[in-house]
Enzyme design. Structure first.
Site, mmCIF file in Angstrom:
data_model
loop_
_atom_site.group_PDB
_atom_site.id
_atom_site.type_symbol
_atom_site.label_atom_id
_atom_site.label_comp_id
_atom_site.label_asym_id
_atom_site.label_seq_id
_atom_site.Cartn_x
_atom_site.Cartn_y
_atom_site.Cartn_z
ATOM 1 N N PRO A 101 22.056 -17.939 54.165
ATOM 2 C CA PRO A 101 22.319 -17.288 52.884
ATOM 3 C C PRO A 101 21.088 -16.738 52.168
ATOM 4 O O PRO A 101 20.013 -17.354 52.193
ATOM 5 C CB PRO A 101 22.979 -18.385 52.041
ATOM 6 N N ASN A 102 21.308 -15.601 51.556
ATOM 7 C CA ASN A 102 20.347 -14.921 50.666
ATOM 8 C C ASN A 102 19.211 -14.209 51.402
ATOM 9 O O ASN A 102 18.434 -13.489 50.776
ATOM 10 C CB ASN A 102 19.765 -15.891 49.620
ATOM 11 N N ARG A 150 7.051 -27.077 48.712
ATOM 12 C CA ARG A 150 7.836 -26.580 47.579
ATOM 13 C C ARG A 150 8.594 -27.743 46.906
ATOM 14 O O ARG A 150 8.152 -28.873 46.953
ATOM 15 C CB ARG A 150 8.754 -25.461 48.064
ATOM 16 N N ARG A 179 14.039 -10.530 46.787
ATOM 17 C CA ARG A 179 14.278 -11.933 46.428
ATOM 18 C C ARG A 179 12.936 -12.664 46.277
ATOM 19 O O ARG A 179 12.204 -12.826 47.261
ATOM 20 C CB ARG A 179 15.083 -12.601 47.533
ATOM 21 N N HIS A 208 11.118 -20.868 59.083
ATOM 22 C CA HIS A 208 11.156 -20.637 57.642
ATOM 23 C C HIS A 208 10.026 -19.694 57.275
ATOM 24 O O HIS A 208 8.912 -19.824 57.802
ATOM 25 C CB HIS A 208 11.006 -21.946 56.867
ATOM 26 N N ALA A 223 19.084 -22.127 52.774
ATOM 27 C CA ALA A 223 19.400 -23.348 52.008
ATOM 28 C C ALA A 223 20.252 -24.340 52.806
ATOM 29 O O ALA A 223 20.206 -25.549 52.542
ATOM 30 C CB ALA A 223 20.099 -22.978 50.704
ATOM 31 N N GLU A 240 13.786 -23.544 64.817
ATOM 32 C CA GLU A 240 14.050 -23.436 63.377
ATOM 33 C C GLU A 240 12.846 -22.733 62.747
ATOM 34 O O GLU A 240 11.701 -23.126 62.998
ATOM 35 C CB GLU A 240 14.209 -24.847 62.784
ATOM 36 N N ASN A 256 16.904 -19.271 60.994
ATOM 37 C CA ASN A 256 16.468 -19.609 59.637
ATOM 38 C C ASN A 256 17.729 -20.006 58.867
ATOM 39 O O ASN A 256 18.483 -19.137 58.411
ATOM 40 C CB ASN A 256 15.771 -18.439 58.949
ATOM 41 N N TYR A 291 8.709 -15.047 49.158
ATOM 42 C CA TYR A 291 9.200 -14.565 50.449
ATOM 43 C C TYR A 291 8.580 -13.230 50.881
ATOM 44 O O TYR A 291 8.892 -12.726 51.958
ATOM 45 C CB TYR A 291 10.733 -14.452 50.420
HETATM 46 C C1 DQA Z 1 13.776 -20.696 53.597
HETATM 47 C C2 DQA Z 1 13.424 -21.958 52.794
HETATM 48 C C3 DQA Z 1 14.673 -22.586 52.195
HETATM 49 O O1 DQA Z 1 14.328 -23.739 51.425
HETATM 50 C C4 DQA Z 1 15.366 -21.601 51.276
HETATM 51 O O2 DQA Z 1 16.578 -22.156 50.793
HETATM 52 C C5 DQA Z 1 15.592 -20.268 51.904
HETATM 53 C C6 DQA Z 1 14.554 -19.699 52.758
HETATM 54 C C7 DQA Z 1 12.521 -19.961 54.107
HETATM 55 O O3 DQA Z 1 12.670 -19.134 55.001
HETATM 56 O O4 DQA Z 1 11.414 -20.200 53.612
HETATM 57 O O5 DQA Z 1 16.590 -19.604 51.633
HETATM 58 O O6 DQA Z 1 14.546 -21.082 54.718
#
Ligand code: DQA
Length: 145
Positions: free
Chosen positions: A10-11, A107, A18, A100, A77, A98, A74, A23
């Site tokens: 998501p997002n 964080r 964003r 990020h 959340a 995985e 990725n 990011y």
């Molecule tokens: C994320 C880190 C997560 O905590 C966050 O919810 C994201 C992006 C990252 O790529 O840094 O949506 O996965």
């Protein structure tokens, strides 16, 4: 060419606008192009997908398993609380990296735990968009080894 899925939760479709201080300013379209180009260099047929829907992401993990296609994921959340996604990932018999963009460990507290990491082959975090390139390199190296 070996198919590899780069799956995003998501997002992440909002990359570029964003929270750019966290990011970066790379857009999701840029991310797709970077992953496809890196894959071409590595001899991988990369397909990048993004969804805001947990069930859709789980279906894509199932499909990767059926096709025996490695996954760079990725989970966004979902990383921190989706046991359903973790259970899907636990079924994989192909490599799962995985990734990020940010470094969740530096964080907020709720980001410090990943429910996915224990069932991933490995995790790459904190290198911005390069986390994906490194993830694809890890997949390629694993396929060679
Ligand atoms: C994320 C880190 C997560 O905590 C966050 O919810 C994201 C992006 C990252 O790529 O840094 O949506 O996965």
């Amino acid at each position: 060419m070996r198919r590899v899925y780069v799956l995003n939760g998501p997002n992440l479709n909002r990359l570029g606008t964003r929270e750019p201080e966290i990011y970066g300013s790379t857009t999701f379209a840029d991310l797709i192009a970077a992953c496809v180009a890196e894959g071409a260099d590595l001899g991988l047929d990369v397909e990048v997908r993004q969804t805001n829907d947990e069930s859709e992401l789980i279906d894509w993990i199932h499909r990767a398993q059926d096709e025996q296609a490695p996954v760079v994921l990725n989970p966004a959340a979902f990383t921190h609380y989706s046991y359903a996604l973790r259970d899907a990932c636990a079924m994989l018999t192909v490599p799962l990296v995985e990734v990020h963009i940010s470094n969740p460990a530096s964080r907020e507290e709720f980001r410090h735990h990943s429910v996915i990491s224990a069932v991933a082959t490995g995790t790459i975090a904190g290198f911005g968009i390069d986390s994906y390139r490194l993830g694809l390199r890890a997949v390629a190296a694993g396929l060679e080894g």
